[in-house]
Design an enzyme around this catalytic site. Structure first.
Site, mmCIF file in Angstrom:
data_model
loop_
_atom_site.group_PDB
_atom_site.id
_atom_site.type_symbol
_atom_site.label_atom_id
_atom_site.label_comp_id
_atom_site.label_asym_id
_atom_site.label_seq_id
_atom_site.Cartn_x
_atom_site.Cartn_y
_atom_site.Cartn_z
ATOM 1 N N TYR A 82 30.557 39.504 41.744
ATOM 2 C CA TYR A 82 29.635 39.529 42.867
ATOM 3 C C TYR A 82 29.605 40.920 43.480
ATOM 4 O O TYR A 82 30.550 41.708 43.329
ATOM 5 C CB TYR A 82 30.012 38.475 43.923
ATOM 6 C CG TYR A 82 31.037 38.917 44.939
ATOM 7 C CD1 TYR A 82 30.649 39.571 46.113
ATOM 8 C CD2 TYR A 82 32.387 38.667 44.750
ATOM 9 C CE1 TYR A 82 31.585 39.962 47.055
ATOM 10 C CE2 TYR A 82 33.324 39.054 45.683
ATOM 11 C CZ TYR A 82 32.918 39.706 46.837
ATOM 12 O OH TYR A 82 33.839 40.102 47.762
ATOM 13 N N PHE A 174 37.768 34.998 52.898
ATOM 14 C CA PHE A 174 37.825 34.510 51.519
ATOM 15 C C PHE A 174 38.415 35.552 50.575
ATOM 16 O O PHE A 174 39.305 35.239 49.777
ATOM 17 C CB PHE A 174 36.421 34.121 51.036
ATOM 18 C CG PHE A 174 36.354 33.845 49.553
ATOM 19 C CD1 PHE A 174 36.633 32.576 49.060
ATOM 20 C CD2 PHE A 174 36.025 34.853 48.656
ATOM 21 C CE1 PHE A 174 36.585 32.324 47.703
ATOM 22 C CE2 PHE A 174 35.976 34.607 47.290
ATOM 23 C CZ PHE A 174 36.256 33.340 46.815
ATOM 24 N N ASP A 175 37.934 36.796 50.628
ATOM 25 C CA ASP A 175 38.403 37.832 49.705
ATOM 26 C C ASP A 175 39.915 38.009 49.788
ATOM 27 O O ASP A 175 40.612 38.055 48.771
ATOM 28 C CB ASP A 175 37.725 39.169 50.019
ATOM 29 C CG ASP A 175 36.238 39.138 49.761
ATOM 30 O OD1 ASP A 175 35.799 39.777 48.803
ATOM 31 O OD2 ASP A 175 35.503 38.493 50.518
ATOM 32 N N THR A 176 40.411 38.124 51.011
ATOM 33 C CA THR A 176 41.843 38.339 51.201
ATOM 34 C C THR A 176 42.652 37.153 50.719
ATOM 35 O O THR A 176 43.649 37.313 50.001
ATOM 36 C CB THR A 176 42.141 38.604 52.689
ATOM 37 O OG1 THR A 176 41.406 39.744 53.138
ATOM 38 C CG2 THR A 176 43.624 38.861 52.887
#
Length: 382
Positions: A82, A174-176
């Site tokens: 993404y 979310f990424d972390t």
């Protein structure tokens, strides 16, 4: 994406042109609309009619995490990726991003704006916030990557699907959470330097995102500390040499060196406590000298274990800090009780007896810590 009616057409056309002209792998562009209130969904449909490789998906809930989980879990591709809708990250980094996933050398790949070889252009405020947050991750969790939040990531689908089911964040955290759980469970994260230019027309609200990230870190630290972050994920293939007749060394277990290092560090910190106490006791009362010696010896113990045992065991450093604080409290309670009891029962015993008694108390605590090392640190298999 949320309310990207203005930027979406240019983004998709630019990305499509790049992939069609210079990307050597098969690909598909998914536009994931997070319940936008403008014309984003209409624009996405128009682009899908114009380009057969474009697939629009509409999600009835908002949040970056919700969008990525839905898109990646539903994908039939071997590799998913993404990027932010504003294309802040240079597209030339896309092939280096997916290359280690194709070769099987990594399960996850991320772009980094904080890599020494990256070139970035953004405002001072976001730069300072980003560096402070990622510094917190490196110190608190011992991560190997430098930039958790760059909107440029890829992963091997089969490797991360079980991970996605465990990630709770629906928003910016979310990424972390995804990366911390991945490293905690032994997945390999490859980092690629990127060129990155800030688009000031951003949907990110720094104060709100920062609060979400900090509360998320606290929640995840508790999950890791209690072992609820453990997952059964596909392991990397066995390491072998390409030479068919090579004479290989016997595999070395990492367990014994870590346990031995922990024991040595514990012994040194115990020995260090005694001269520190003697030095401080010459100018301070017994309780104050005990507290000061415990603090100094504890700092050495925690930092040494962070460098040579706990981090190599794959555990989050925040758990080490929590354990260190708990053990310090226990050590302080035991040694304080020793001092009080000694002064009440034998007020004229002398400083030598006092030092010997406290030293033995510290030795007992060190032995108990050593016995509990396997359970605390090796919660997961090497």
């Amino acid at each position: 994406m949320l309310n990207e009616e203005r930027s979406l057409p240019g983004c998709v056309r630019t990305l499509h042109s790049f992939l069609d002209g210079s990307f050597p792998l098969s690909w598909r562009i998914t536009i994931l609309d997070n319940d936008s209130t403008d014309g984003t969904w209409r624009v996405a449909h128009d682009l899908a009619e114009q380009f057969p490789e474009v697939r629009p998906v509409r999600l009835p809930v908002r949040g970056k995490g919700a969008a990525l989980k839905a898109a990646w879990c539903d994908s039939t591709a071997e590799i998913v990726a993404y990027m932010d809708a504003d294309l802040s990250t240079g597209l030339d980094a896309l092939l280096p991003l997916v290359a280690p996933l194709i070769s099987g050398q990594s399960e996850i790949a991320i772009g980094s704006r904080l890599n020494p070889h990256s070139r970035i252009r953004r405002g001072l405020k976001r730069e300072l916030v980003s560096r402070a947050y990622n510094g917190l991750l490196r110190y608190g969790f011992g991560v190997s990557f430098s930039d958790a939040q760059c909107g440029f990531k890829a992963a091997r689908t089969e490797a991360v699907r079980p991970l996605l089911e465990r990630v709770r964040s629906q928003g910016w955290f979310f990424d972390t959470e995804f990366l911390l759980l991945a490293e905690y469970n032994g997945l390999r994260v490859h980092e690629v330097p990127v060129d990155w230019v800030e688009d000031v027309d951003s949907r990110v609200r720094i104060a709100r995102a920062s609060w979400e990230n900090l509360t998320g870190l606290a929640r995840l630290a508790g999950t890791m500390a209690t072992g609820r972050a453990d997952l059964r994920l596909p392991r990397p293939r066995e390491l072998r040499t390409a030479h068919p007749d090579a004479i290989l060394a016997r595999p070395r277990s990492a367990r014994l060196p870590k346990v031995a290092a922990f024991g040595v560090i514990g012994a040194i910190s115990t020995l260090l406590y005694v001269p520190l106490y003697v030095a401080l006791r010459s100018v301070w009362p017994a309780l104050a000298a005990n507290f000061g010696a415990l603090v100094l010896a504890g700092l050495f113990n925690t930092e040494a274990n962070r460098r040579w045992t706990f981090n190599r065991a794959g555990g989050p450093l925040v758990v080490l800090h929590l354990k260190a604080a708990t053990l310090f409290a226990a050590s302080f309670a035991v040694t304080t009780a020793e001092v009080v009891v000694l002064h009440l029962t034998a007020p004229h015993a002398g400083k030598v007896v006092e030092v010997v008694l406290l030293g033995l108390g510290q030795l007992c605590i060190t032995v108990l810590r050593y016995i509990g090392f396997d359970r605390w640190v090796f919660r997961r298999k090497d």
